[in-house]
Design an enzyme around this catalytic site. Structure first.
Site, PDB file in Angstrom:
ATOM      1  N   ASP A 126      15.763  12.464  51.335  1.00  0.00           N
ATOM      2  CA  ASP A 126      14.474  13.157  51.388  1.00  0.00           C
ATOM      3  C   ASP A 126      13.615  12.609  52.529  1.00  0.00           C
ATOM      4  OD1 ASP A 126      12.353  14.891  49.838  1.00  0.00           O
ATOM      5  OD2 ASP A 126      11.374  12.970  50.283  1.00  0.00           O
ATOM      6  N   CYS A 148      -0.436   6.655   7.522  1.00  0.00           N
ATOM      7  CA  CYS A 148      -1.801   6.128   7.457  1.00  0.00           C
ATOM      8  C   CYS A 148      -2.787   7.204   7.898  1.00  0.00           C
ATOM      9  CB  CYS A 148      -1.911   4.902   8.357  1.00  0.00           C
ATOM     10  SG  CYS A 148      -3.582   4.215   8.491  1.00  0.00           S
ATOM     11  N   CYS A 162      -2.849   0.126  14.777  1.00  0.00           N
ATOM     12  CA  CYS A 162      -3.762   0.533  13.705  1.00  0.00           C
ATOM     13  C   CYS A 162      -4.965  -0.400  13.648  1.00  0.00           C
ATOM     14  CB  CYS A 162      -3.034   0.513  12.364  1.00  0.00           C
ATOM     15  SG  CYS A 162      -4.058   1.085  10.987  1.00  0.00           S
ATOM     16  N   ARG A 172       4.006   6.818   3.202  1.00  0.00           N
ATOM     17  CA  ARG A 172       3.228   7.942   3.716  1.00  0.00           C
ATOM     18  C   ARG A 172       2.453   7.496   4.950  1.00  0.00           C
ATOM     19  NH1 ARG A 172      -2.032   7.033   2.559  1.00  0.00           N
ATOM     20  NH2 ARG A 172      -2.559   5.741   0.758  1.00  0.00           N
ATOM     21  N   CYS A 215      -4.870   5.595  11.354  1.00  0.00           N
ATOM     22  CA  CYS A 215      -4.295   5.519  12.700  1.00  0.00           C
ATOM     23  C   CYS A 215      -3.391   6.704  13.032  1.00  0.00           C
ATOM     24  CB  CYS A 215      -3.529   4.218  12.885  1.00  0.00           C
ATOM     25  SG  CYS A 215      -1.975   4.096  11.944  1.00  0.00           S
ATOM     26  N   CYS A 222       2.102   2.589   9.481  1.00  0.00           N
ATOM     27  CA  CYS A 222       1.096   2.648  10.541  1.00  0.00           C
ATOM     28  C   CYS A 222       1.736   2.505  11.904  1.00  0.00           C
ATOM     29  CB  CYS A 222       0.069   1.522  10.374  1.00  0.00           C
ATOM     30  SG  CYS A 222      -0.796   1.483   8.800  1.00  0.00           S
ATOM     31  N   THR A 281       0.808  -1.219   0.000  1.00  0.00           N
ATOM     32  CA  THR A 281       0.000   0.000   0.000  1.00  0.00           C
ATOM     33  C   THR A 281       0.843   1.271   0.000  1.00  0.00           C
ATOM     34  OG1 THR A 281      -0.119   0.054   2.432  1.00  0.00           O
ATOM     35  CG2 THR A 281      -1.848  -1.171   1.252  1.00  0.00           C
TER      36      THR A 281
END
Length: 511
Positions: free
Chosen positions: A444, A65, A38, A63, A68, A34, A30
């Site tokens: 402390d 998604c 996702c 690129r 998601c 992601c 694709t």
């Protein structure tokens, strides 16, 4: 970074949100990448390539998604845990150093050559420092495109792009949409911008985090120690002023379902990335609570505390020098007295701001102003005055680095050499300013009382020995041990009466 393929495949197949930010999944069929959680149907294993960063996936032509939105996942917890060169570089990149000073500026701050930094960062992250900064600019641009009505030319400038062409090309490459198309997809639309020249730029963003998150000690500590004029608790939100590279800012942080809601008033939109980074650091939002709790829970003495309040974070700071000064002011006095001392300095030396809600009045004073503070504004013993002025002078000169890219052990050593600064102050700075997850202020009082309540040694070498099983997460064990007491820092603060409505002209945004 997580590189084991079988572990990554298991996380993707189970859509495990705990791994968001650890790696991204590139799907070759694709061309998208992601986050592990996702919701889409997991791709076949043979079509998946795992990348250690979004920038690495982008460099290979993938690129983001649209479903998601991996660019909005929490950051890797690796950069919280480690103190090596790559981790320090990543913290400085998140703080916007490359946008302001370039890679040479990053090199100067870290004390290594550009070539060394490039080589080590690329080897671990799969992308150069410049590519990582570019990916961060793309996310900043997306926030501004989708949540403000600023003209796109102003968005490009505010996000740190050098030209409109690089802005358009980057947004299109990363999101497969042009800036105009991204804005057109914003369902609710946004209101117009104010024409007032002195207006704040206002926008709201979500700060994601890994679950669980226990807000009690996190917001309780910040509210209980809030310096009047600089910080306040209002209507279920922690608010404070910020001193950012291009001017002052205000922020309101409120816990929500699965994220922190952040309202930002910026005097310069170029500071958006820095403001988000510092808010995330303040609330320790990139921590991995599952791993921390699992480790601390192996100690049968701590397990009941961890089980009762999973997901405790370390309340940090938005400014290292400010935190160091406040710790010196708080030496051997009550929380209330420390706030009074700090408020006096804020009124005398802090930069005034105009809060639309009326509760915040100043930015905390810079070290250079405190280095020459008059005696009448330092109502404390003479030795502590000298300590405060000495610390402020070194911070102002840059001789002690308490920035996100600081060398933890070097900063510890320099602080420890200052007269009047002991282990309590040094470890407090290491825990809350430097972000060392293993910081342990053994002297402390609250910590000693917590250890005693569990039947543990409450001081000296025996206490240090007892803490060894909690390493490298002793700063988180401290939060659980402090919570055994009844101090207000351990309780989620009550909401005061609502304040007046905003009066200053601002840019409105869609949430």
């Amino acid at each position: 970074m997580l590189t084991d393929r079988e572990t990554c495949l298991t996380a993707v197949r189970s859509r495990d949100a705990r791994f968001d930010g650890w790696f991204v999944t590139g799907v070759r069929t694709t061309g998208i990448y992601c986050r592990p959680s996702c919701p889409a149907t997991p791709p076949k294993a043979r079509n998946i390539t795992f990348y250690p960063s979004a920038a690495a996936a982008q460099a290979q032509g993938f690129r983001a998604c649209k479903r998601c939105r991996p660019d909005t996942s929490p950051g890797s917890p690796e950069w919280n845990v480690r103190a090596d060169l790559v981790a320090r570089a990543m913290r400085l990149i998140a703080d916007g150093v490359i946008d302001r000073e370039g890679v040479p500026g990053l090199s100067r701050r870290l004390g290594y050559s550009v070539r060394q930094i490039e080589r080590q960062v690329r080897a671990e992250l799969g992308a150069s420092p410049l590519a990582l900064a570019r990916a961060q600019r793309a996310q900043t641009a997306r926030v501004l495109i989708e949540t403000t009505a600023l003209p796109l030319t102003e968005v490009a400038h505010a996000a740190g792009f050098g030209s409109i062409r690089s802005f358009n090309d980057t947004v299109r490459e990363v999101f497969a949409l042009s800036p105009r198309e991204l804005r057109a997809r914003t369902s609710a639309g946004v209101a117009g911008t104010s024409e007032a020249p002195d207006a704040w730029h206002f926008l709201t963003v979500r700060l994601p985090h890994r679950t669980p998150l226990c807000p009690d000690n996190l917001f309780g500590h910040l509210a209980a120690t809030a310096v009047p004029g600089v910080e306040e608790w209002r209507d279920g939100a922690y608010r404070r002023t910020l001193d950012l590279p291009h001017g002052p800012a205000l922020v309101s942080l409120r816990p929500a379902d699965g994220h922190i809601s952040a309202a930002l008033w910026l005097s310069d939109l170029r500071d958006l990335t820095v403001a988000i980074s510092r808010c995330r650091w303040l609330l320790d939002l990139d921590a991995d609570p599952a791993a921390i709790d699992a480790h601390l829970g192996t100690d049968p003495r701590l397990r009941p505390l961890v089980d009762a309040a999973p997901g405790r974070r370390v309340p940090r700071t938005v400014d290292g020098p400010e935190l160091a000064v406040r710790l010196v002011l708080g030496q051997q006095i009550s929380t209330k007295a420390a706030r009074t001392h700090a408020a006096r300095l804020v009124t005398a030396y802090g930069q005034p701001v105009d809060d639309p809600l009326g509760g915040l009045t100043h930015v905390f004073p810079r070290p250079e102003a405190l280095a020459t503070a008059a005696d009448e504004t330092l109502a404390m013993p003479e030795r502590r005055r000298q300590t405060l002025r000495g610390l402020a002078s070194l911070l102002a000169a840059g001789d002690i680095d308490l920035s996100p890219g600081a060398d933890w052990e070097h900063a510890r050593a320099l602080l420890g050499e200052l007269p009047g600064i002991g282990a309590w102050t040094v470890e407090g700075v290491a825990m809350r300013a430097l972000g060392d997850p293993d910081a342990f202020p053994a002297t402390d009082l609250g910590l000693r009382q917590g250890m005693a309540s569990l039947g543990l040694p409450d001081g000296g070498a025996a206490a240090m020995t007892a803490s060894v099983p909690w390493r490298p997460w002793r700063a988180y064990a401290v939060q659980h041990l402090w919570a055994t007491g009844d101090h207000e820092i351990n309780r989620f603060p009550p909401a005061p009466a609502a304040g007046p409505a905003p009066t200053t002209a601002i840019i409105r945004s869609a949430s």
